[in-house]
Structure formats: structure tokens, C-alpha cells
Scaffold this motif. Structure first.
Motif, PDB file in Angstrom:
ATOM      1  N   PRO A  61      23.516  -7.944 -62.997  1.00  0.00           N
ATOM      2  CA  PRO A  61      23.754  -6.500 -62.845  1.00  0.00           C
ATOM      3  C   PRO A  61      24.799  -6.238 -61.763  1.00  0.00           C
ATOM      4  O   PRO A  61      24.777  -6.869 -60.708  1.00  0.00           O
ATOM      5  CB  PRO A  61      22.383  -5.949 -62.458  1.00  0.00           C
ATOM      6  N   LYS A  62      25.714  -5.317 -62.023  1.00  0.00           N
ATOM      7  CA  LYS A  62      26.813  -5.056 -61.099  1.00  0.00           C
ATOM      8  C   LYS A  62      26.414  -4.154 -59.948  1.00  0.00           C
ATOM      9  O   LYS A  62      26.972  -4.225 -58.861  1.00  0.00           O
ATOM     10  CB  LYS A  62      27.999  -4.445 -61.867  1.00  0.00           C
ATOM     11  N   GLY A  63      25.460  -3.265 -60.180  1.00  0.00           N
ATOM     12  CA  GLY A  63      25.022  -2.383 -59.115  1.00  0.00           C
ATOM     13  C   GLY A  63      26.029  -1.306 -58.778  1.00  0.00           C
ATOM     14  O   GLY A  63      27.004  -1.075 -59.504  1.00  0.00           O
ATOM     15  N   LEU A  64      25.827  -0.663 -57.637  1.00  0.00           N
ATOM     16  CA  LEU A  64      26.651   0.453 -57.179  1.00  0.00           C
ATOM     17  C   LEU A  64      27.384   0.061 -55.899  1.00  0.00           C
ATOM     18  O   LEU A  64      26.996  -0.901 -55.222  1.00  0.00           O
ATOM     19  CB  LEU A  64      25.768   1.676 -56.919  1.00  0.00           C
ATOM     20  N   PRO A  65      28.446   0.766 -55.555  1.00  0.00           N
ATOM     21  CA  PRO A  65      29.129   0.482 -54.285  1.00  0.00           C
ATOM     22  C   PRO A  65      28.164   0.590 -53.111  1.00  0.00           C
ATOM     23  O   PRO A  65      27.259   1.422 -53.092  1.00  0.00           O
ATOM     24  CB  PRO A  65      30.216   1.571 -54.225  1.00  0.00           C
ATOM     25  N   ILE A  66      28.352  -0.265 -52.144  1.00  0.00           N
ATOM     26  CA  ILE A  66      27.598  -0.320 -50.883  1.00  0.00           C
ATOM     27  C   ILE A  66      26.150  -0.797 -51.098  1.00  0.00           C
ATOM     28  O   ILE A  66      25.748  -1.811 -50.537  1.00  0.00           O
ATOM     29  CB  ILE A  66      27.596   1.028 -50.140  1.00  0.00           C
ATOM     30  N   ILE A  67      25.358  -0.099 -51.915  1.00  0.00           N
ATOM     31  CA  ILE A  67      23.936  -0.466 -52.040  1.00  0.00           C
ATOM     32  C   ILE A  67      23.708  -1.567 -53.061  1.00  0.00           C
ATOM     33  O   ILE A  67      22.632  -2.166 -53.116  1.00  0.00           O
ATOM     34  CB  ILE A  67      23.060   0.752 -52.389  1.00  0.00           C
ATOM     35  N   GLY A  68      24.717  -1.871 -53.899  1.00  0.00           N
ATOM     36  CA  GLY A  68      24.549  -2.910 -54.899  1.00  0.00           C
ATOM     37  C   GLY A  68      23.449  -2.585 -55.896  1.00  0.00           C
ATOM     38  O   GLY A  68      23.351  -1.474 -56.392  1.00  0.00           O
ATOM     39  N   SER A  69      22.560  -3.560 -56.129  1.00  0.00           N
ATOM     40  CA  SER A  69      21.482  -3.386 -57.114  1.00  0.00           C
ATOM     41  C   SER A  69      20.161  -2.979 -56.469  1.00  0.00           C
ATOM     42  O   SER A  69      19.096  -3.291 -56.985  1.00  0.00           O
ATOM     43  CB  SER A  69      21.290  -4.691 -57.904  1.00  0.00           C
ATOM     44  N   LEU A  70      20.259  -2.295 -55.331  1.00  0.00           N
ATOM     45  CA  LEU A  70      19.051  -1.884 -54.609  1.00  0.00           C
ATOM     46  C   LEU A  70      18.098  -1.098 -55.497  1.00  0.00           C
ATOM     47  O   LEU A  70      16.887  -1.302 -55.470  1.00  0.00           O
ATOM     48  CB  LEU A  70      19.436  -1.045 -53.390  1.00  0.00           C
ATOM     49  N   LEU A  71      18.645  -0.200 -56.315  1.00  0.00           N
ATOM     50  CA  LEU A  71      17.805   0.645 -57.154  1.00  0.00           C
ATOM     51  C   LEU A  71      17.230  -0.108 -58.346  1.00  0.00           C
ATOM     52  O   LEU A  71      16.273   0.351 -58.968  1.00  0.00           O
ATOM     53  CB  LEU A  71      18.602   1.861 -57.647  1.00  0.00           C
ATOM     54  N   GLU A  72      17.822  -1.259 -58.674  1.00  0.00           N
ATOM     55  CA  GLU A  72      17.348  -2.053 -59.818  1.00  0.00           C
ATOM     56  C   GLU A  72      16.417  -3.185 -59.401  1.00  0.00           C
ATOM     57  O   GLU A  72      15.726  -3.757 -60.236  1.00  0.00           O
ATOM     58  CB  GLU A  72      18.540  -2.654 -60.570  1.00  0.00           C
TER      59      GLU A  72
ATOM     60  N   PHE B 231      21.101 -18.176 -65.221  1.00  0.00           N
ATOM     61  CA  PHE B 231      21.071 -17.791 -63.818  1.00  0.00           C
ATOM     62  C   PHE B 231      21.758 -16.441 -63.678  1.00  0.00           C
ATOM     63  O   PHE B 231      22.758 -16.166 -64.327  1.00  0.00           O
ATOM     64  CB  PHE B 231      21.740 -18.832 -62.918  1.00  0.00           C
ATOM     65  N   VAL B 232      21.172 -15.579 -62.855  1.00  0.00           N
ATOM     66  CA  VAL B 232      21.709 -14.230 -62.674  1.00  0.00           C
ATOM     67  C   VAL B 232      21.966 -13.975 -61.198  1.00  0.00           C
ATOM     68  O   VAL B 232      21.217 -14.434 -60.332  1.00  0.00           O
ATOM     69  CB  VAL B 232      20.762 -13.155 -63.247  1.00  0.00           C
ATOM     70  N   TYR B 233      23.025 -13.218 -60.944  1.00  0.00           N
ATOM     71  CA  TYR B 233      23.512 -12.988 -59.586  1.00  0.00           C
ATOM     72  C   TYR B 233      23.621 -11.489 -59.351  1.00  0.00           C
ATOM     73  O   TYR B 233      24.070 -10.741 -60.224  1.00  0.00           O
ATOM     74  CB  TYR B 233      24.882 -13.657 -59.438  1.00  0.00           C
ATOM     75  N   PHE B 234      23.195 -11.034 -58.181  1.00  0.00           N
ATOM     76  CA  PHE B 234      23.331  -9.621 -57.852  1.00  0.00           C
ATOM     77  C   PHE B 234      23.356  -9.466 -56.338  1.00  0.00           C
ATOM     78  O   PHE B 234      23.028 -10.398 -55.589  1.00  0.00           O
ATOM     79  CB  PHE B 234      22.189  -8.793 -58.455  1.00  0.00           C
ATOM     80  N   THR B 235      23.798  -8.317 -55.887  1.00  0.00           N
ATOM     81  CA  THR B 235      23.841  -8.043 -54.452  1.00  0.00           C
ATOM     82  C   THR B 235      22.973  -6.832 -54.139  1.00  0.00           C
ATOM     83  O   THR B 235      22.815  -5.926 -54.960  1.00  0.00           O
ATOM     84  CB  THR B 235      25.273  -7.771 -53.964  1.00  0.00           C
ATOM     85  N   VAL B 236      22.396  -6.852 -52.946  1.00  0.00           N
ATOM     86  CA  VAL B 236      21.626  -5.716 -52.438  1.00  0.00           C
ATOM     87  C   VAL B 236      22.041  -5.502 -50.990  1.00  0.00           C
ATOM     88  O   VAL B 236      21.786  -6.358 -50.137  1.00  0.00           O
ATOM     89  CB  VAL B 236      20.113  -5.969 -52.534  1.00  0.00           C
ATOM     90  N   LEU B 237      22.748  -4.386 -50.749  1.00  0.00           N
ATOM     91  CA  LEU B 237      23.190  -4.055 -49.393  1.00  0.00           C
ATOM     92  C   LEU B 237      23.892  -5.243 -48.726  1.00  0.00           C
ATOM     93  O   LEU B 237      23.547  -5.676 -47.626  1.00  0.00           O
ATOM     94  CB  LEU B 237      22.005  -3.577 -48.558  1.00  0.00           C
ATOM     95  N   ASN B 238      24.853  -5.788 -49.445  1.00  0.00           N
ATOM     96  CA  ASN B 238      25.709  -6.872 -48.954  1.00  0.00           C
ATOM     97  C   ASN B 238      25.010  -8.225 -48.855  1.00  0.00           C
ATOM     98  O   ASN B 238      25.574  -9.177 -48.308  1.00  0.00           O
ATOM     99  CB  ASN B 238      26.314  -6.509 -47.594  1.00  0.00           C
ATOM    100  N   LYS B 239      23.776  -8.341 -49.360  1.00  0.00           N
ATOM    101  CA  LYS B 239      23.118  -9.641 -49.446  1.00  0.00           C
ATOM    102  C   LYS B 239      23.206 -10.126 -50.890  1.00  0.00           C
ATOM    103  O   LYS B 239      22.965  -9.360 -51.822  1.00  0.00           O
ATOM    104  CB  LYS B 239      21.650  -9.557 -49.004  1.00  0.00           C
TER     105      LYS B 239
END
Length: 535
Positions: free
Chosen positions: A49-60, A81-89
Motif C-alpha cells: 500500500p502506498k499510503g498518504l504523504p507524511i503519515i504513510g499507511s497509518l490509517l490502513e 512480501f509487502v512493504y509500507f511506511t507509517v510516519l517515516n518508519k
């Protein structure tokens, strides 16, 4: 205010906006430059999942049974394997046996570190536990001590204690209304077992303070170890927020958990030291570790004592909850699959007919189906579906993708042990999958162990002890008790079927259930009394 003042204010706001935008785009540009240096081939990061700017996939980011959601993400993105970011992590979830072997096992030199989780390691102060330690020399010393006392040969020294506690459990289940206290009795059994092995302390009462402390500690860890459960793990600066600050209830709760930690980490270990000072020597792990350092002095002795204290407390924590979950799953499985129970009991009756005794470890090879039941309990409702996150210590490339240093890597054990391509009817409880030509199949067992106990250099050193404990409990219980679901009805009078669902969290338990244990015959009941008296 005159017109010129309005223009000056507008110019100032505009200038500030331009400056902030400039800083943002400059940081973005510098970030891209650094990214190009680290990733000169310009490889993409893995799909996800690509997520949103800054918060990434926090909501997902899933909080309820995340292992199931991550498995669905693999299907959605056609990748193991799946990759995503959450608040720059950055997060990488591995959902197949092959990918886990390729990265967590074959490249374990890069993938064996742990993230420094502020909530657990600093606020709650559990950084001493081997499961949360960084991959360094201190961890190696702790791991060496733990492995020495829990390898597949060393655990044979604890089999008498395991049988003793299993038979004490059988006796407790003869008491009136014992079935209503099944879970507390299970917890008491394993707490008594690990306290005996680790510290030589005998526990016989469910109200024993050591048991209550262990349960409180595990409750806190189960809650705090879920990635994203506390914002302090995303914003480490929050650890400096005072506990009286509005919204800092998590900080006050962490303080309670920390006090619990202080008790179980120190108190039983100090009790062993006091006994040893009086000349009382036993075979407990704490005693043996303390005896090993008697010739040492100064800082070396203090370090070894710290290792001994931390290792025994780690065993105390792990043994008091994880194996409990597997045995809970056993009772659910017996209720839902009475045919499995009948086959296992028939095997036990045949083997034990010549001895007229309860099963021992000497009977293990003659009980392949019972051994298979133990393995299936570990697979069917896995205790730690995602385990503790690993962290990548240097940039890596895999199958044409770039994985940046610092990525948190989760091995989805649930996914690999419920893969329909590898496991026939994965949602069913089928011990037969571990039987070949009438014998227990160690190759099938190996694949389950690789999923149930972690991966690579971080695989759980207590796996042999856990399997022995489960075998003694499963075999002993089935030999003398019938296990049935407790009938419940809805408002219309229809029977409510027992659920095979599990809870979310770092450690996953079966949802609350009710069952009854009925002794199989008067002779079996007398056998229980005789066996406990012998002990």
C-alpha cells in the motif's frame, strides 16, 4: 491599521510560507539525493500500500489480527512480501516460507537485530529481556547462557518436573467445579513448572504472588508489543512527557507495568542467592548459573550475574504464557474434533495397558499420534503469529527490490502455516498431517517448528522445553480425562457452537471458551491419586 501595514503583514506571511516551502522541498531534495546514493540502481521498494504523504499507511495499519490482513495484502499485490511506511518508519512483512528463509535465515547477519521500541525497552524498561535486545555481543552472551540450559539435550533434565506438574494438574482437575477453573489451573501448572526449573521454587497455589506478577507482566507486554499500539514507538520524544500531563494515561500504565517488572526480575533471583549463601544447592538454572561464576570477580562477575538474572527472568516470562496458549488451543481442538480425541486415547490405552501407569517420556516414541496432536496445536492456532519484529541493519536488495536499512521486518508465521498451497485444509485440526507410514514424521514437524518458534538466529531457544511440556500435559490429560464442550444455548433454545476464533495481540489466545473434563473411569481416577502420591 493603515493599508501599508496590511501589505507588510501580507508580505511577512507570504515570506514565511515561501521559507517553509523552501525548507520542505530542500529536505525532500536532499532526501532524494541520499536515496540515490544508497540505491544507485534506482530499484523500487517492494510492492504494498502506498499510503498518504507524511503519515504513510497509518490509517490502513491493522490492529485486529494484522497477520490475516498482511496475508490479504500479499494476494492484493501479487507478492509474497509487502512493504509500507507509517510516519517515516518502513515495514516489510514476509508472507511465505521461501521469502522468510531467504531473508531471515540465509541473510540472518543482516536481519537479526531488533528495533528499539521505546515503550517496551525504555518506558517499561524491558530492554534486559533477550527477546528485545539488539543483535550484539551482550545478546550473544545471554543467548549462549539460555541455549546451554534449554537445548534439546539439556531439557531432558527437566522431564521429571514436567511430569510432576502435569500430574498435579490432573489432581486439581478432580476437584469440584474444576472445569470452570481450567484456564487458571493451566496457568498455575506452567508457572509452577517454570519456577521450579528456573529458580527451584515450588508453587502450588493459584494465589501465589509469583503467578500473579507473571500474568500482569505478560498482559503488559502483549499490549505493548503490537507494532503501532503506542505512539511513543513512532514519536520517541513522547517518552519525556510527564505522567500527569493530559492524555498521558499510557505513561501511568507503563509505570505500573514497570513496577511489576521490578518484582519478577529481581525477587525470585535474590531468593536463589539467599539459599545458595546458606549452602542450599539445587539443580535450578539460576543456581547453576550462579555456581558457574563463583571464581569470577569484579565487573566480570557482575556482568555474569546480570546475565543469569536476565536469562532466568526471560524464561519465567516466556514459559508462563506462550505454552499456556498452545495448551488452551489443545482443549478447544478436542472439543471441536472428538474424533481426534478418540484416536489419541485409543493409542494411549494400547500403549499403557501393559504398564497400568500414566504416560512418561519413555512412551513418547510409541505415541506418534499424540505427538502429532502436539505439533498440530502449535500450527493450528499459532501463539505469536508475527513474533517480535526484526530490523534490517544495512541496505539490501532482493528480487529486484531495494529494502532500506532500518526497515522493520515481520515474519508472518500464521501465513506460512496456513498456506493452502503447502498445508492441506489449513483451518482444520488434522494431526494426520504429521503421520507417515504409521510413524511420526520429523520432516513435517520441522516445518512447523520453523514457523511456531521464530526464524534464523532469533529462533526461540525454548522450543524443545515447550514441546516436552505440551507432550506431558496432552498425553497425561487424554490418558485419564474425556474433554467435551460445555453446552450453551441462545434465547431460542438452540445450541451455540464453540468458536475456534483467537484474540489479537502479540500473543494470541483462543477466545474465552467453556469445556468439561470428566474422568474416564474409577480406575483412572485412582491412577491419578496413586501417581501424585508417588511424587
Amino acid at each position: 491599521m493603515d493599508r501599508s501595514s496590511h501589505i507588510t503583514l501580507l508580505e511577512g506571511i507570504t515570506s514565511l510560507g515561501v521559507a517553509l516551502c523552501s525548507v520542505y522541498f530542500l529536505a525532500l531534495w536532499n532526501g532524494k539525493r541520499r536515496w540515490r546514493r544508497r540505491n544507485p540502481k534506482g530499484l523500487p521498494t517492494p510492492p504494498g500500500p502506498k499510503g498518504l504523504p507524511i503519515i504513510g499507511s497509518l490509517l490502513e495499519m491493522p490492529m485486529i489480527k494484522p497477520w490475516v490482513v498482511y496475508n490479504e495484502w500479499s494476494k492484493e499485490h501479487a507478492s509474497d512480501f509487502v512493504y509500507f511506511t507509517v510516519l517515516n518508519k518502513n515495514f516489510l512483512v514476509l508472507n511465505s516460507h521461501k521469502v522468510i528463509q531467504d531473508l531471515l535465515v540465509k541473510r540472518s547477519d543482516k536481519y537479526s537485530d531488533r528495533p528499539r521500541l521505546p515503550m517496551i525497552c525504555e518506558v517499561m524498561d524491558y530492554g534486559w529481556s533477550i527477546g528485545f535486545m539488539n543483535y550484539d555481543q551482550e545478546w550473544r552472551e545471554h543467548r549462549k547462557a539460555l541455549t546451554k540450559h534449554f537445548n534439546h539435550i539439556a531439557v531432558q533434565n527437566y522431564q521429571d518436573i514436567q511430569l510432576r506438574e502435569a500430574r498435579a494438574f490432573l489432581l486439581r482437575m478432580l476437584q469440584p467445579n474444576a472445569s470452570a477453573n481450567l484456564i487458571p489451573n493451566i496457568r498455575l501448572t506452567f508457572a509452577a513448572l517454570i519456577m521450579g526449573v528456573s529458580y527451584g521454587i515450588r508453587v502450588s497455589d493459584a494465589n501465589d504472588p509469583y503467578i500473579k506478577i507473571a500474568e500482569e507482566a505478560m498482559d503488559g507486554l502483549n499490549e505493548a508489543a503490537v507494532p503501532g499500539a503506542f505512539l511513543v514507538d513512532v514519536f520517541p520524544a513522547l517518552k519525556y512527557v510527564p505522567k500527569w500531563f493530559p492524555g498521558a494515561g499510557w505513561k501511568r500504565q507503563a509505570e505500573v507495568w514497570k513496577k511489576t517488572r521490578d518484582i519478577f526480575l529481581v525477587r525470585p533471583f535474590e531468593e536463589v542467592k539467599a539459599r545458595l549463601y546458606k549452602g542450599e544447592v539445587d539443580n535450578s538454572i539460576a543456581t547453576q548459573l550462579l555456581l558457574d561464576m563463583q571464581a569470577d570477580e569484579g565487573e566480570k562477575k557482575q556482568f555474569k550475574e546480570d546475565v543469569a538474572r536476565n536469562v532466568t527472568a526471560t524464561a519465567y516470562l516466556g514459559g508462563s504464557d506462550t505454552t499456556v496458549c498452545s495448551l488452551e488451543s489443545f482443549f478447544v481442538a478436542m472439543c471441536l474434533h472428538p474424533e481426534v480425541q478418540r484416536i489419541a486415547q485409543a493409542e494411549l490405552d494400547e500403549v499403557l495397558s501393559t504398564t497400568g501407569a500414566l504416560p512418561t517420556f519413555a512412551d513418547r516414541l510409541k505415541l506418534p499420534y499424540v505427538a502429532a496432536v502436539v505439533e498440530e496445536c502449535l500450527r493450528w492456532q499459532i501463539v505469536a503469529p508475527l513474533g517480535v519484529p526484526h530490523v534490517l541493519t544495512e541496505d539490501d536488495e532482493y528480487e529486484g527490490y531495494f529494502i532500506p536499512k532500518g526497515t522493520l521486518v515481520l515474519g508472518n508465521s500464521w501465513s506460512i502455516l496456513h498456506d493452502p498451497q503447502a498445508v492441506s485444509e489449513p483451518s482444520r485440526f488434522m494431526p494426520e498431517r504429521y503421520i507417515r507410514d504409521g510413524k511420526f514424521d520429523p520432516d513435517a514437524s520441522l516445518s512447523t517448528s520453523l514457523g511456531s518458534f521464530g526464524f534464523g538466529r532469533r529462533i526461540c531457544p525454548g522450543q524443545w522445553f515447550s514441546k516436552d511440556a505440551l507432550f506431558s500435559m496432552v498425553a497425561s490429560t487424554l490418558a485419564v480425562y474425556d474433554i467435551k464442550p460445555k453446552l450453551k444455548k441462545d434465547k431460542m433454545g438452540y445450541a451455540i457452537p464453540m468458536s475456534d476464533d483467537v484474540t489479537s495481540g502479540f500473543v494470541s489466545h483462543p477466545v474465552p471458551f467453556d469445556c468439561t473434563l470428566t474422568v474416564r473411569s474409577p480406575e483412572k481416577e485412582q491412577l491419578i491419586y496413586n501417581s501424585v502420591e508417588i511424587e
